[in-house]
Design an enzyme around this catalytic site. Structure first.
Site, mmCIF file in Angstrom:
data_model
loop_
_atom_site.group_PDB
_atom_site.id
_atom_site.type_symbol
_atom_site.label_atom_id
_atom_site.label_comp_id
_atom_site.label_asym_id
_atom_site.label_seq_id
_atom_site.Cartn_x
_atom_site.Cartn_y
_atom_site.Cartn_z
ATOM 1 N N TYR A 48 0.855 -1.189 0.000
ATOM 2 C CA TYR A 48 0.000 0.000 0.000
ATOM 3 C C TYR A 48 0.889 1.236 0.000
ATOM 4 O O TYR A 48 2.067 1.175 0.352
ATOM 5 C CB TYR A 48 -0.942 0.016 1.205
ATOM 6 C CG TYR A 48 -0.227 0.145 2.546
ATOM 7 C CD1 TYR A 48 -0.005 1.386 3.139
ATOM 8 C CD2 TYR A 48 0.225 -0.987 3.227
ATOM 9 C CE1 TYR A 48 0.655 1.501 4.354
ATOM 10 C CE2 TYR A 48 0.887 -0.882 4.444
ATOM 11 C CZ TYR A 48 1.100 0.363 5.001
ATOM 12 O OH TYR A 48 1.755 0.477 6.208
ATOM 13 N N ARG A 123 9.778 -6.279 14.361
ATOM 14 C CA ARG A 123 8.381 -6.607 14.083
ATOM 15 C C ARG A 123 8.281 -7.551 12.896
ATOM 16 O O ARG A 123 8.998 -7.396 11.911
ATOM 17 C CB ARG A 123 7.595 -5.329 13.781
ATOM 18 C CG ARG A 123 6.081 -5.519 13.683
ATOM 19 C CD ARG A 123 5.415 -4.281 13.132
ATOM 20 N NE ARG A 123 3.983 -4.244 13.438
ATOM 21 C CZ ARG A 123 3.091 -3.551 12.733
ATOM 22 N NH1 ARG A 123 3.486 -2.848 11.686
ATOM 23 N NH2 ARG A 123 1.823 -3.560 13.066
ATOM 24 N N ASP A 248 -2.034 4.142 16.966
ATOM 25 C CA ASP A 248 -1.874 3.606 15.611
ATOM 26 C C ASP A 248 -1.907 4.729 14.569
ATOM 27 O O ASP A 248 -2.129 4.474 13.391
ATOM 28 C CB ASP A 248 -2.923 2.540 15.280
ATOM 29 C CG ASP A 248 -2.546 1.716 14.040
ATOM 30 O OD1 ASP A 248 -1.343 1.640 13.719
ATOM 31 O OD2 ASP A 248 -3.453 1.170 13.384
ATOM 32 N N ASN A 253 -4.476 1.684 6.136
ATOM 33 C CA ASN A 253 -5.348 0.597 5.695
ATOM 34 C C ASN A 253 -6.664 0.507 6.449
ATOM 35 O O ASN A 253 -7.193 -0.586 6.648
ATOM 36 C CB ASN A 253 -4.611 -0.754 5.780
ATOM 37 C CG ASN A 253 -3.547 -0.900 4.707
ATOM 38 O OD1 ASN A 253 -3.792 -0.611 3.549
ATOM 39 N ND2 ASN A 253 -2.359 -1.303 5.119
#
Length: 293
Positions: A48, A123, A248, A253
């Site tokens: 994305y 991560r 966040d 998305n």
């Protein structure tokens, strides 16, 4: 995989003023910086393309909401090029720490550079829309190196992964943090198998941590996302010493209802009204895990 030319929605540009003040030294334990692409290009193989959300945007949001600290999580759109994150940490004068994405090619010098730059974890994305599971041989090799650094690992999972990866989670020997309440689906209720297993994991495994954020991803998708409250409350009750929370920002998305960051802070106060628990969630726990001094 998502068309990388298909951009994400931008965050709400007008966060509301939270109804209650954050405690001193509160930490937004899950946030991102994106670009600017002119200086920090996005990965060619990204799934994305987000709108730019540079350091200045994150700093301004935290000043407005009342966060004194933050953990910048490397997002897949920047791949293993952690430069934008490291630049933001360096500019923050100790306000921010980081979570990196690395590959099997990372060497001791590279890890040392990340560590000196304020990184305290790596991560791994398992979610399908970001490409699915990583190469598990690489996963375990990187975790061996993480153990040597005294870091932890952050796992971005789909709900079903909690069911399918039980053996993997049991074998991890470093602290591990599960993002966004495991992306369970509120519509399926607290008795759904992935959430039952997540609760058991939090009760039984002292290495397991969870972020009780991402309500907009757990919810059926309409503000104020109160259907995520029972899940956050149950996780906090299960392991109050191993829970984290974050905005966040800038919410990549999101295909449902774009959250308002001030509204998310208010939601956090609703599911964590106890002052002592809130201090653990926002101050003590992230300070301990991310080595804030």
């Amino acid at each position: 995989m998502t068309d990388p030319l298909k951009g994400c929605l931008p965050p709400d540009p007008n966060p509301t003023n939270p109804l209650q003040a954050m405690p001193p030294l509160s930490c937004d334990a899950h946030c991102h910086v994106f670009g600017p692409a002119s200086r920090f290009p996005y990965a060619p193989d990204r799934s994305y393309t987000p709108p730019d959300a540079p350091y200045e945007h994150l700093e301004a949001l935290h000043d407005f909401l009342g966060f004194d600290r933050g953990v910048i999580v490397q997002a897949s759109c920047h791949g293993t090029d952690n430069t934008a994150m490291l630049d933001a940490i360096a500019r923050s004068n100790g306000r921010y720490k980081g979570v990196a994405i690395v590959d099997d090619g990372i060497d001791e010098a590279g890890l040392s550079t990340l560590d000196a730059g304020g990184v305290r974890a790596v991560r791994f994305n398992f979610v399908q829309h970001l490409g699915g599971r990583p190469d598990m041989k690489v996963f375990w090799r990187v975790l061996d190196r993480v153990a040597e650094m005294g870091w932890h690992v952050v796992l971005h999972l789909d709900a079903q992964d909690i069911v399918e990866l039980q053996d993997v989670l049991a074998k991890i020997r470093v602290p591990f943090v599960i993002d966004h309440m495991g992306r369970v689906q509120a519509a399926k209720g607290v008795d759904q198998e992935p959430f039952r297993l997540l609760l058991a994991l939090m009760r039984d495994n002292p290495l397991a941590w969870v972020k009780v954020c991402g309500a907009e991803r757990v919810s059926v998708g309409k503000k104020p996302f109160d259907d995520a409250i029972p899940f956050a409350q149950a996780l906090i009750e299960a392991a109050p010493e191993r829970v984290l929370w974050g905005t966040d920002f800038p919410h990549p998305n999101i295909s449902k209802d774009m959250p308002n960051d001030g509204g998310l802070v208010d939601l956090m106060f609703r599911f964590c009204p106890d002052e002592a628990l809130r201090h653990r969630l926002l101050v003590a726990n992230p300070a301990r895990l991310y080595d804030f001094t």
